[in-house]
Design a protein around this motif. Structure first.
Motif: not given
Length: 227
Positions: A113-127
């Protein structure tokens, strides 16, 4: 390289402050001695359960372990964005890699959950793919290769032909692993991938050399020299 598989904590994001705050909130809540940020830096890398085993006196033998661990998880999920930030230059480098047609994924021992949330928040257009700890689904955490293989499978065209235990690694050509720790070096080795070790994370160069690192970058921009 056609695909970059990144570790998260200490590689893309400086999460140490929020992790230390969550550890100490849980310890304080349950009447246990707290730790310095440097202590927590040494504890991280093998998933949050092992982080708390190292942080809690007596580890899993402590009768308060499970409730303290639950307090940590709840607090961290609510506060994982308090001070966490990408390392300087990381967003720009990820954007440039994507512009060059690279496929980008994250694999972490942080819970899913935390992994997905952090990537979605900081890197939504790249990761494109973010894989966290999900052993309940049969995906072993790092340094097992499972999270890497799952990320590559989701990206398409990179999946090994056999089981994770004995893959035919021809399908992994063109992929590279990027991380900051000994766990990452071992994960890359177990996955059959070359490893780039970053020097801005939670472990220093001497430590990484002692654990088999061979290729280093001192700044995110240096990642762009790999083709």
């Amino acid at each position: 390289m056609g695909c970059y598989v990144f570790d998260l904590d200490g590689t893309l994001l400086d999460t140490l402050g929020d992790l230390a705050a969550a550890v100490n909130f849980a310890l304080r809540t349950h009447g246990m001695p707290q730790h310095s940020v440097d202590d927590v830096r040494r504890f991280v890398g093998n998933g949050v359960r092992l982080l708390m085993i190292r942080a809690i006196p007596g580890g899993e033998e402590n009768p308060q372990f499970e409730e303290t661990f639950a307090t940590f998880r709840q607090y961290y999920l609510e506060h994982s964005l308090d001070t966490t930030r990408p390392y300087d230059g990381i967003p720009e480098v990820l954007a440039e890699l994507k512009r060059r047609g690279k496929r980008l994924a994250v694999v972490s021992n942080k819970f899913q959950t935390a992994t997905e949330e952090l990537c979605r928040h900081f890197f939504p257009d790249t990761i494109e793919v973010a894989i966290g700890e999900n052993e309940a689904a049969g995906i072993r955490k790092k340094p097992a290769p499972d999270t890497v293989f799952e990320a590559l499978r989701r990206l398409g065209g990179f999946a090994p032909l056999n089981s994770p235990a004995s893959p035919q690694l021809g399908g992994l050509r063109g992929a590279v692993y990027v991380g900051d720790s000994d766990v990452d070096i071992e994960t890359a080795r177990n996955s059959g991938l070359p490893c780039i070790s970053v020097l801005w994370g939670f472990r220093d160069r001497d430590f990484l050399l002692q654990h088999g690192a061979t290729t280093f970058v001192a700044s995110p921009a240096e990642l762009l020299r790999f083709r």
